[in-house]
Design a protein around this motif. Structure first.
Motif, PDB file in Angstrom:
ATOM      1  N   VAL A 289       0.255   8.189   9.751  1.00 17.45           N
ATOM      2  CA  VAL A 289       1.277   7.874   8.303  1.00 17.45           C
ATOM      3  C   VAL A 289       1.638   8.934   8.703  1.00 17.45           C
ATOM      4  O   VAL A 289       1.417   9.654   9.085  1.00 17.45           O
ATOM      5  CB  VAL A 289       0.010   8.137   7.218  1.00 17.45           C
ATOM      6  CG1 VAL A 289       1.070   7.658   6.156  1.00 17.45           C
ATOM      7  CG2 VAL A 289      -0.187   5.585   7.069  1.00 17.45           C
TER       8      VAL A 289
ATOM      9  N   TYR B  76       8.629  -0.014   6.233  1.00 18.92           N
ATOM     10  CA  TYR B  76       7.435   0.718   6.133  1.00 18.92           C
ATOM     11  C   TYR B  76       6.463   1.399   7.749  1.00 18.92           C
ATOM     12  O   TYR B  76       6.331   1.007   8.341  1.00 18.92           O
ATOM     13  CB  TYR B  76       6.457  -0.108   5.065  1.00 18.92           C
ATOM     14  CG  TYR B  76       6.086  -1.572   5.895  1.00 18.92           C
ATOM     15  CD1 TYR B  76       7.363  -2.726   6.171  1.00 18.92           C
ATOM     16  CD2 TYR B  76       5.211  -2.168   6.969  1.00 18.92           C
ATOM     17  CE1 TYR B  76       7.021  -4.047   7.066  1.00 18.92           C
ATOM     18  CE2 TYR B  76       4.792  -3.111   7.658  1.00 18.92           C
ATOM     19  CZ  TYR B  76       5.982  -3.795   7.746  1.00 18.92           C
ATOM     20  OH  TYR B  76       5.801  -4.683   8.448  1.00 18.92           O
ATOM     21  N   GLN B  77       5.375   1.732   6.599  1.00 18.48           N
ATOM     22  CA  GLN B  77       4.578   2.411   7.817  1.00 18.48           C
ATOM     23  C   GLN B  77       3.198   1.115   7.636  1.00 18.48           C
ATOM     24  O   GLN B  77       2.598   0.776   6.182  1.00 18.48           O
ATOM     25  CB  GLN B  77       4.127   3.295   7.382  1.00 18.48           C
ATOM     26  CG  GLN B  77       5.311   4.436   7.328  1.00 18.48           C
ATOM     27  CD  GLN B  77       5.185   6.037   7.610  1.00 18.48           C
ATOM     28  OE1 GLN B  77       3.998   6.637   8.525  1.00 18.48           O
ATOM     29  NE2 GLN B  77       4.533   6.235   5.781  1.00 18.48           N
ATOM     30  N   ASP B  78       2.345   0.379   8.614  1.00 20.18           N
ATOM     31  CA  ASP B  78       1.086   0.286   8.378  1.00 20.18           C
ATOM     32  C   ASP B  78      -0.389   1.305   8.337  1.00 20.18           C
ATOM     33  O   ASP B  78       0.258   2.531   8.578  1.00 20.18           O
ATOM     34  CB  ASP B  78       0.807  -0.119  10.469  1.00 20.18           C
ATOM     35  CG  ASP B  78       1.693  -1.415  10.433  1.00 20.18           C
ATOM     36  OD1 ASP B  78       1.680  -2.566   9.504  1.00 20.18           O
ATOM     37  OD2 ASP B  78       1.826  -1.069  11.537  1.00 20.18           O
ATOM     38  N   GLU B  79      -1.285   1.251   7.591  1.00 25.07           N
ATOM     39  CA  GLU B  79      -1.613   2.037   6.950  1.00 25.07           C
ATOM     40  C   GLU B  79      -3.196   1.398   6.786  1.00 25.07           C
ATOM     41  O   GLU B  79      -3.671   0.877   6.018  1.00 25.07           O
ATOM     42  CB  GLU B  79      -1.676   1.956   5.554  1.00 25.07           C
ATOM     43  CG  GLU B  79      -2.403   3.604   4.719  1.00 25.07           C
ATOM     44  CD  GLU B  79      -3.089   3.575   3.257  1.00 25.07           C
ATOM     45  OE1 GLU B  79      -2.050   2.684   2.570  1.00 25.07           O
ATOM     46  OE2 GLU B  79      -4.130   3.397   2.411  1.00 25.07           O
TER      47      GLU B  79
ATOM     48  N   THR C 180      -2.514  11.593   5.297  1.00 27.52           N
ATOM     49  CA  THR C 180      -1.342  11.368   5.882  1.00 27.52           C
ATOM     50  C   THR C 180      -2.082  11.973   7.354  1.00 27.52           C
ATOM     51  O   THR C 180      -3.349  12.566   7.368  1.00 27.52           O
ATOM     52  CB  THR C 180      -0.239  12.020   6.239  1.00 27.52           C
ATOM     53  OG1 THR C 180      -0.490  13.445   5.750  1.00 27.52           O
ATOM     54  CG2 THR C 180       0.458  11.432   4.782  1.00 27.52           C
TER      55      THR C 180
ATOM     56  N   THR D 296       3.692   2.184   3.211  1.00 30.14           N
ATOM     57  CA  THR D 296       2.672   2.323   3.482  1.00 30.14           C
ATOM     58  C   THR D 296       1.823   0.849   2.736  1.00 30.14           C
ATOM     59  O   THR D 296       2.585   0.807   2.037  1.00 30.14           O
ATOM     60  CB  THR D 296       1.963   2.798   4.208  1.00 30.14           C
ATOM     61  OG1 THR D 296       0.483   2.431   2.559  1.00 30.14           O
ATOM     62  CG2 THR D 296       2.374   4.746   3.493  1.00 30.14           C
TER      63      THR D 296
ATOM     64  N   LYS E  14      -0.658  -1.280   3.438  1.00 32.06           N
ATOM     65  CA  LYS E  14      -2.012  -1.222   3.247  1.00 32.06           C
ATOM     66  C   LYS E  14      -2.180  -2.068   3.615  1.00 32.06           C
ATOM     67  O   LYS E  14      -2.380  -3.082   3.878  1.00 32.06           O
ATOM     68  CB  LYS E  14      -2.841  -0.875   2.444  1.00 32.06           C
ATOM     69  CG  LYS E  14      -3.956   0.479   2.741  1.00 32.06           C
ATOM     70  CD  LYS E  14      -5.097  -0.150   1.410  1.00 32.06           C
ATOM     71  CE  LYS E  14      -4.687   0.595   0.264  1.00 32.06           C
ATOM     72  NZ  LYS E  14      -5.046   2.372   0.711  1.00 32.06           N
TER      73      LYS E  14
ATOM     74  N   PRO F 115       2.650   8.389   0.767  1.00 39.52           N
ATOM     75  CA  PRO F 115       2.489   8.755   1.825  1.00 39.52           C
ATOM     76  C   PRO F 115       1.552  10.068   1.270  1.00 39.52           C
ATOM     77  O   PRO F 115       2.711  10.758   0.306  1.00 39.52           O
ATOM     78  CB  PRO F 115       3.134   8.729   2.860  1.00 39.52           C
ATOM     79  CG  PRO F 115       4.017   7.787   3.060  1.00 39.52           C
ATOM     80  CD  PRO F 115       4.368   7.283   1.817  1.00 39.52           C
TER      81      PRO F 115
END
Ligand code: ZN
Length: 337
Positions: free
Chosen positions: A240, A276-279, A228, A247, A249, A306
Motif C-alpha cells: 500500500v 483501489y489498492q488491496d489492503e 503503508t 484501499t 480492506k 493510506p
C-alpha cells in the motif's frame, strides 16, 4: 464543493480526544446537514446522518475521536505527568508540542534516565515522558492546568507541493472529510443510508458498537486510515502506498472483511472506474469489526486512506486518495445489494 484540505483544517480545529467528541460532532453536523434527511446523536455521542431510502440499510462509519493526553499528576516543580487516550508512540512524541483545551501549551520531554543513546527507542514508555508548561511550581502549574485536563497535538495542517496533507489527526478526521464529500455526491439511491461519525474508536470501537446497535444495518462500511509500506519508516511489508488510491480492506487485526462486502465495494469501484489498492494490515483494528460483530452482525468492509506516520503529530495522506475515496463511497451508497 467540499474540499479535502479545508475540511481537514476545520475538523482539526474542532477535534477532541475519545470521550469528549461533542465539539467535533457539532462541526460535522453543520457541514452534513444539507446532505441528509435527518440527524441525531446516539446516547454516547456518535452522530448519525440518515438519508432515507426504501431498500436495505447501509451504514458507513468514520470515527471522529482522536488520540490525546490526559494529565495524571502535577509535581512540586510544576511538571505534568500524563497518560494516553488511544495509542501513542512515546519516542515519536518527544519534543513535540501539545495544546490544552484552555489554550495552555506544553512541550513533551523525556526524563533523563542514564544514557538514552544506549537504549532502543522502543524501550521509551509514556511514563518516561512529562509535559513542560513553563511553570516553576505546583501552584503556578495548577493555575493553568488540572489533573484530568486534555492536551492534543497542535501541528498546523499544511499542503505539500506533491498534493499531500501533512496534519495531525488525519486518523480519522480525513475519513470523516472523505465521507462528508461522498455525502455531497450521493444522488438517488434505493438504499436506506446511515452516515455515522463515531466516538471512542481509539478506545476499542465503542461508539461504532453502540451506533450499530441503534441502526442494525444490513451491511457496514468503515472508513479509516491504514499504514503503508512505501516509506523507509513504515516498517510494514505491504504493497500500500500514499497516492495510489484508496484501499479496500481484506483483513486487519480485528476483522476479516466479509466476502459479500468486499465484492460489493470492488464492484462499485470497478463500475465507477476508481483505482483501489488491496489492503491487509498485520495489526490494529477499525469500526469494521464493530459493525460486523455487534448484535446479530452484518457483512462489513472497510475503505482506507493510506497514511504515513499514523498516530503522530504529522500524519501524511494524499488529497487524490481522499477525493477518490469519496467517489468510491458515493458509488457504494448508490449501488443496491
Ligand atoms: Zn483510526
Amino acid at each position: 464543493m467540499l474540499n479535502a484540505f479545508e475540511l481537514q483544517k476545520t475538523l482539526v480545529k474542532a477535534a477532541m480526544p475519545s470521550g469528549y467528541e461533542s465539539r467535533c460532532g457539532e462541526a460535522i453536523a453543520e457541514i452534513a446537514k444539507p446532505f441528509c434527511d435527518e440527524m441525531w446523536f446516539t446516547p454516547t455521542g456518535s452522530l448519525v446522518c440518515h438519508k432515507k431510502g426504501g431498500g436495505k440499510k447501509l451504514m458507513f462509519a468514520a470515527h471522529m475521536d482522536v488520540i490525546g493526553y490526559i494529565v495524571t499528576n502535577i509535581s512540586d516543580n510544576g511538571y505534568l505527568s500524563f497518560t494516553n487516550i488511544g495509542g501513542h508512540n512515546p519516542a515519536a512524541s518527544i519534543h513535540t508540542t501539545v495544546t490544552f483545551v484552555n489554550g495552555t501549551r506544553a512541550v513533551v520531554k523525556l526524563k533523563k534516565q542514564g544514557d538514552w543513546a544506549e537504549k532502543p527507542l522502543t524501550s521509551i514508555a509514556l511514563t518516561d515522558l512529562y509535559l513542560d508548561i513553563g511553570a516553576t511550581s505546583r501552584e503556578e502549574a495548577e493555575a493553568m492546568v488540572k489533573v484530568g485536563d486534555l492536551a492534543m497535538f497542535d501541528t498546523e495542517p499544511y499542503l505539500s507541493v506533491g498534493g499531500e496533507i501533512i496534519s495531525p489527526y488525519t486518523d480519522d478526521l480525513i475519513s470523516c472529510a472523505s465521507l462528508l464529500m461522498a455525502m455531497e455526491q450521493v444522488g438517488e439511491s434505493e438504499n436506506d443510508l446511515y452516515f455515522v461519525f463515531t466516538t471512542q474508536e481509539e478506545m476499542g470501537l465503542k461508539g461504532a458498537i453502540t451506533a450499530t446497535g441503534c441502526i442494525e444495518p444490513d451491511m457496514g462500511i468503515a472508513i479509516d486510515v491504514c499504514p503503508t509500506g512505501d516509506d523507509l519508516s513504515a516498517g510494514m511489508d505491504i504493497p500500500v502506498a500514499v497516492g495510489n488510491g484508496p484501499t479496500i480492506k481484506i483483513k486487519d487485526g480485528s476483522v476479516i472483511c466479509h466476502p459479500k462486502a468486499l465484492a460489493f465495494m470492488r464492484e462499485a469501484a470497478d463500475k465507477a472506474g476508481i483505482k483501489y489498492q488491496d489492503e491487509i494490515i498485520l495489526a490494529g483494528g477499525t469500526d469494521t469489526a464493530a459493525m460486523a460483530h455487534t448484535g446479530k452482525g452484518a457483512p462489513a468492509g472497510c475503505m482506507s486512506i493510506p497514511c504515513r506516520n499514523v498516530h503522530s503529530a504529522c500524519e501524511v495522506v494524499s488529497v487524490s486518495d481522499v477525493e477518490n475515496g469519496a467517489k468510491l463511497l458515493a458509488a457504494c451508497a448508490m449501488q443496491t445489494f
